[in-house]
Design a protein around this motif. Structure first.
Motif, PDB file in Angstrom:
ATOM      1  N   ALA A 422      -8.085   2.602  -2.500  1.00 58.68           N
ATOM      2  CA  ALA A 422      -8.859   2.826  -1.709  1.00 58.68           C
ATOM      3  C   ALA A 422      -8.536   2.340  -0.084  1.00 58.68           C
ATOM      4  O   ALA A 422      -8.874   2.623   0.945  1.00 58.68           O
ATOM      5  N   ASP A 423      -7.772   1.067  -0.123  1.00 56.86           N
ATOM      6  CA  ASP A 423      -7.369   0.207   1.022  1.00 56.86           C
ATOM      7  C   ASP A 423      -6.126   0.760   1.337  1.00 56.86           C
ATOM      8  O   ASP A 423      -5.086  -0.004   1.165  1.00 56.86           O
ATOM      9  N   GLN A 424      -5.955   1.809   1.836  1.00 50.81           N
ATOM     10  CA  GLN A 424      -4.456   2.286   2.432  1.00 50.81           C
ATOM     11  C   GLN A 424      -4.041   1.774   3.568  1.00 50.81           C
ATOM     12  O   GLN A 424      -2.584   1.228   3.517  1.00 50.81           O
ATOM     13  N   ASP A 425      -4.421   1.182   4.313  1.00 53.47           N
ATOM     14  CA  ASP A 425      -4.038   0.361   5.473  1.00 53.47           C
ATOM     15  C   ASP A 425      -3.563  -1.032   4.969  1.00 53.47           C
ATOM     16  O   ASP A 425      -2.226  -1.458   5.563  1.00 53.47           O
ATOM     17  N   TRP A 447      -2.146  10.736   2.273  1.00 58.21           N
ATOM     18  CA  TRP A 447      -2.807   9.583   2.940  1.00 58.21           C
ATOM     19  C   TRP A 447      -4.000   9.743   3.972  1.00 58.21           C
ATOM     20  O   TRP A 447      -3.379   9.465   4.980  1.00 58.21           O
ATOM     21  N   ASP A 448      -4.689  10.394   3.661  1.00 53.19           N
ATOM     22  CA  ASP A 448      -5.759  10.597   4.660  1.00 53.19           C
ATOM     23  C   ASP A 448      -6.598   9.561   5.425  1.00 53.19           C
ATOM     24  O   ASP A 448      -7.306   9.926   6.306  1.00 53.19           O
ATOM     25  N   LYS A 449      -6.423   8.489   4.749  1.00 58.86           N
ATOM     26  CA  LYS A 449      -7.395   7.389   5.374  1.00 58.86           C
ATOM     27  C   LYS A 449      -6.358   6.211   5.996  1.00 58.86           C
ATOM     28  O   LYS A 449      -7.174   5.241   6.540  1.00 58.86           O
ATOM     29  N   ASN A 451      -4.510   4.827   9.150  1.00 57.02           N
ATOM     30  CA  ASN A 451      -4.633   4.585  10.370  1.00 57.02           C
ATOM     31  C   ASN A 451      -3.486   4.595  11.301  1.00 57.02           C
ATOM     32  O   ASN A 451      -2.440   4.269  10.918  1.00 57.02           O
ATOM     33  N   CYS A 474      -1.702  13.302   6.565  1.00 53.75           N
ATOM     34  CA  CYS A 474      -2.099  12.038   6.990  1.00 53.75           C
ATOM     35  C   CYS A 474      -3.005  12.190   8.237  1.00 53.75           C
ATOM     36  O   CYS A 474      -2.711  12.041   9.258  1.00 53.75           O
ATOM     37  N   SER A 476      -5.663  11.064   9.499  1.00 53.43           N
ATOM     38  CA  SER A 476      -6.230  10.113  10.640  1.00 53.43           C
ATOM     39  C   SER A 476      -5.008   9.805  11.713  1.00 53.43           C
ATOM     40  O   SER A 476      -5.323   9.693  12.782  1.00 53.43           O
TER      41      SER A 476
END
Length: 602
Positions: A422-425, A447-449, A451, A474, A476
């Protein structure tokens, strides 16, 4: 009664282009009737596999840890298993191929219905196999491939499609699959089918032309029952050679050939079981004839094994998780283990690896999509691990963070297509700040989320050692035009760069790349809205090692531009779906949102 049906579900598969929570280019799109866009072309409603051609085998990550070679009779690179609602006595399979047809090379079948009643029938039956390994079709047309074969002796409700995409020009796609046969009636007499461990069908091109599964002889058991023939030894036969010479000859054989040689006589039975012959084993080609007992028998010869490929095993419940754990408890010197698309993988297997296989430097557990969430934190004990592939496998953010914070020697990391992260960053920040050594390659496909600031900081810390970077889809990150200047500045040694669907990449960034990344070999800028011919020309002339350039769906690059670019370098293969589709009269592409309609290009 004739019965025609389409798949209702998809089981195991080897790879897929789309994200597991997406509906585009995923393998489950093969279920149901053909899509409304039944024309030749790149259709996102079709099943699409992840790789094509031989570009993957030229990447630095593969060169660092090459796979064990398959025999020539097993050229397959991908597979998928499809289930049907009604068991039938199959007579034909129709495959709807909408993009780059010709990769399908073999069709197998089994019956989950019979497996539930009798576990001894858990085996794959070969329905059809291409007689010769020819090139993939260059006919750019929607292909309805009707494959007929003799009616099966047992009912079929699951089929397995195997492909060889190594000769395909681009990603092969399958729109639908239809199973044709006579509806199975329970009263049908199936006594003609042997109920022992016998293959229901044999491969015409494989070594399994004997009617028995792969089975290493049990310790102390003489496989030669005809003692009279064994006792006659020719004075100048191969038996008269020194054991060292015979061992040298046996060293060129694979596991199946060694099994056969153990049945020659007592001398070969003893020599063919020497652990020295079992240091590198590839069992992927034998997945359909390997059962629990086969694995246990093989393990008796693997006390010094170093490289092991068990990919694709465990399908059809032929091998249990407990058997795999038992095998891994007896291989302390194992350094490379591939378990891609293994259906028997579970957290207990990872626990066993952590305890008994501390020398592992490579672990591939990609596409183990059996629905089980894996506890990868067990792998923190693998201090020597350099290569880790967990793409398309169910792993949570907390488990992955725990693992990455402990592994200090990672050089190659594949985290493509996450489904539970959920938290890719947080994951990328952990890699950036981790005390790991020289990270040489990372794959973050889908990894579409993620930043842009996180990946920018990552490149600042690890860019000098990076040779392979996959940021495809990716989305974003792709909204920023500064990704190419960042890579050009931070990654002077990069050789493979994947920027699929990065719409905002610009000519200025591409020129920066041509100045700062002269070692570039593969570049994918598919979907760019702003890249033009002059910038691409500058890149090709500057990067003399460039072998693959994908400019598909680049709005400002025409078919004529691609032809002119191809003339600049004979060593660069330029990929463009518009060029491919221009060879077809019925090419139609269907895209959502602001993606490009191919008809506007042609």
């Amino acid at each position: 009664m004739a019965c025609e049906q389409f798949p209702v579900s998809v089981g195991s598969f080897s790879s897929e282009y789309g994200s597991p929570y997406s509906t585009s280019n995923v393998i489950r799109n093969v279920c149901g009737t053909p899509s409304k866009m039944s024309f030749y072309g790149d259709n996102w409603d079709s099943a699409t596999f992840r790789h094509y051609g031989k570009a993957f085998y030229q990447r630095p990550s593969y060169k660092a840890f090459p796979c064990l070679l398959n025999p020539k009779w097993f050229p397959y690179t991908d597979f998928m298993e499809c289930s049907f609602s009604i068991p039938v006595m199959a007579t034909a399979v129709k495959i709807y191929e909408n993009f780059f047809p010709g990769s399908v090379k073999r069709i197998l079948a089994t019956s989950q219905y019979l497996n539930r009643m009798d576990h001894s029938r858990r085996r794959w039956q070969v329905l059809w196999e291409q007689a010769s390994q020819s090139e993939s079709s260059t006919d750019h047309q929607y292909c309805l491939n009707l494959i007929e074969f003799p009616k099966t002796l047992t009912p079929v409700d699951t089929i397995r499609i195997e492909l060889d995409a190594s000769k395909s020009e681009y990603y092969p796609q399958i729109d639908a699959i239809k199973l044709i046969g006579e509806k199975y009636v329970k009263e049908t007499n199936c006594n003609e089918v042997e109920n022992s461990h016998v293959l229901l069908a044999v491969d015409s091109q494989s070594v399994f032309n004997v009617r028995m599964p792969l089975e290493i002889p049990i310790e102390g058991h003489d496989m030669c029952h005809n003692t009279a023939s064994v006792s006659i030894i020719q004075p100048h036969g191969i038996d008269s050679l020194p054991s060292e010479i015979i061992m040298k000859i046996l060293g060129f054989l694979n596991v199946d050939d060694l099994t056969r040689s153990s049945r020659i006589n007592k001398l070969f039975h003893r020599l063919s079981r020497d652990p020295v012959l079992y240091t590198c084993i590839n069992l992927r080609p034998f997945y359909r004839v390997l059962f629990d007992q086969s694995i246990l028998n093989i393990s008796k010869c693997c006390s010094v094994i170093q490289k092991l490929d068990l990919s694709w095993l465990g399908s059809n419940n032929q091998i249990s998780t407990s058997t795999l754990c038992s095998f891994l408890r007896n291989v302390p010197y194992l350094s490379e283990l591939r378990l891609s698309a293994c259906q028997m993988l579970a957290s207990s297997v990872l626990e066993t690896l952590a305890i008994y296989c501390s020398n592992l430097i490579l672990l591939d557990i990609s596409y183990c999509n059996n629905g089980l969430q894996l506890c990868v934190s067990w792998l923190t004990n693998l201090k020597k691990l350099k290569y880790l592939d967990v793409s398309h496998t169910l792993i949570t953010t907390s488990e992955l963070l725990c693992l990455l914070n402990r592994l200090k020697n990672l050089e190659w990391l594949n985290l493509g297509s996450p489904s539970l992260i959920a938290d890719q960053d947080a994951v990328i920040n952990s890699i950036t700040k981790s005390p790991c050594g020289a990270l040489r390659g990372i794959q973050l496909w889908n990894w579409d989320k993620l930043n842009f600031s996180c990946i920018s900081q990552f490149l600042h810390f690890h860019g000098k050692t990076i040779t392979e970077l996959d940021l495809g889809f990716c989305l974003s990150v792709g909204l920023h035009s500064d990704i190419l200047p960042n890579v050009a500045c931070a990654c002077p040694n990069i050789m493979v760069l994947i920027l699929t669907a990065h719409n905002e990449t610009t000519d200025a960034g591409l020129i920066d790349l041509s100045r700062g990344c002269l070692m570039l070999e593969q570049l994918d800028i598919c979907g760019s809205k702003h890249i033009t011919y002059p910038a691409l020309k500058t890149l090709i002339l500057a990067c003399t090692n460039l072998s693959i350039l994908d400019v598909s769906y680049c709005l400002k690059v025409s078919v004529k531009d691609v032809a002119n670019l191809q003339k600049l370098s004979s060593t660069t293969s330029i990929k463009d779906v518009a060029t491919f589709a221009s060879k077809s009269q019925d090419a139609v592409f269907n895209f959502d949102d602001d993606r490009l309609y191919l008809n506007d290009i042609i």
